[in-house]
Design an enzyme around this catalytic site. Sequence first.
Site, short mmCIF file in Angstrom:
data_model
loop_
_atom_site.label_atom_id
_atom_site.label_comp_id
_atom_site.label_asym_id
_atom_site.label_seq_id
_atom_site.Cartn_x
_atom_site.Cartn_y
_atom_site.Cartn_z
N HIS A 22 0.83 -1.20 0.00
CA HIS A 22 0.00 0.00 0.00
C HIS A 22 0.87 1.26 0.00
CE1 HIS A 22 -3.90 -2.11 1.09
NE2 HIS A 22 -2.98 -3.06 1.26
N ASP A 127 -6.04 5.64 1.35
CA ASP A 127 -6.11 4.21 1.09
C ASP A 127 -7.50 3.72 1.49
OD1 ASP A 127 -5.78 1.26 1.75
OD2 ASP A 127 -3.77 1.70 1.00
#
Length: 461
Positions: A22, A127
Amino acid sequence: MEFPNRDNKIPILVVPFPEQGHLNTLLHFSLLLSSQGLPVHFSSSSIHNHQARHRLQGWTSASLHNITFHDIPIPSLPPSTPNPNSTHNFPSHLVPIWEFVIHHLRSPISSLLHSLSSSSPLILIHDHVMSFVIAEAASIPSIHTFKFQCVPANFLLPYLCESTSKPWPDNNMFFSPLPDIVPEEVSTFFKKLYYDTPCEGILFNTSLAIEEPFIDLLAKQDDFVGKKIFAVGPVSPLTVMDNKSGPRHPCLEWLDKQPPKSVVYVAFGSSTTIPVEQIEQIAIGLEKSKQRFIWVLRDADRGDVSQEAELERVKSLLLDFDKRVEGMGMVVRGWAPQLDILAHGSTAAFMSHCGWNSCMEGMSMGVAMLTWPMHSDQPSNARMITEYLKVGVMVREWEKRDEVLKWEKVDEAIRKVMVDEEGLEIRRRAKELGEKIRDGIEGGSSFEQLLAFINYISGFK
């Protein structure tokens, strides 16, 4: 890639989830935006920001100066060691780390949201797992929120199918969720962390060359109707540049000496720890295949990667194997420059855990994939690569995830791609797909999608 000059200087705040895949994706996207003169802020713990910068590939060191990093100080992380004998492959040892870090990020990120939005509108890109930032942002009318999905669009469709009564095409394999992709306790953790939040748009690290039908279908679902969807991938660079001074990694020097398209690259990502019994079978399979290879043999990340020494377990494994395969193969124990390896002219195939970053990088570079999914979206990604795109072969089926895969299966998969007639066609399709993806970046659909996103946020005053 060049965009028209703009006077818009609305700040952009990017909030990644504190895990390598991520962090890497969101930092690449931040660099894409900052390369167009947009003021980008990147906020995570000081430990994870350091990790993201240290492992960055494909950009010059100077490019990092175009981003404002907010290194949020946190106490020392609790100890975490990957368990090679776990009953599943998910890196559960990191869950306490994630909980700890997110707890310490909440208040500083809230303050940052207020300060950055005090004098002008703010673009917040978070995210998809970091939904907590919306709770604070929702009370600030000058913040425009976008969710960044680090999984492909098709992965989301089965779960939307479960939650709606809409009819689905019965001939599409993607509408059957796969079982046991994460342990129950991990699923509970993510459910607490992730909840449906309002946003103006969703960004995907994917390409219409790969997923246009799924993006179109996703846009018709209730959760996405009225939202802007941008397929801006791959966000990792297609032209690899050295971003550090000094000598190249030894594996690249080794690759320079190999014939074109002759090497299988084997790597299972930063969140996988493989049991000794399986490592031994992989080693035999690689040796028996008689094909050139680079094998990155390492355990999953622990909490603070800057404090990690080479794990003794990995260091001591297969020491005689190195000697037996000398000249034919190379074992890298530790971090390796994956983008450089995949972009190298000697690399023909990639045996991968099928994390979406690795999938995008491998497909973008036009290499054939040998899929070995471990957890999360990886089983679904492996099916898309082998059954839909047909640019790879399955090494281990998800249904056999609890078994030690015998060396014969490893050997068979490698030969199928590298030696057999079938492999020629797979490699041709992989090369063709890579060209389509790169065309998308170099003025095609991904270029247009990124341009559309920048134009959209430039309209906020």
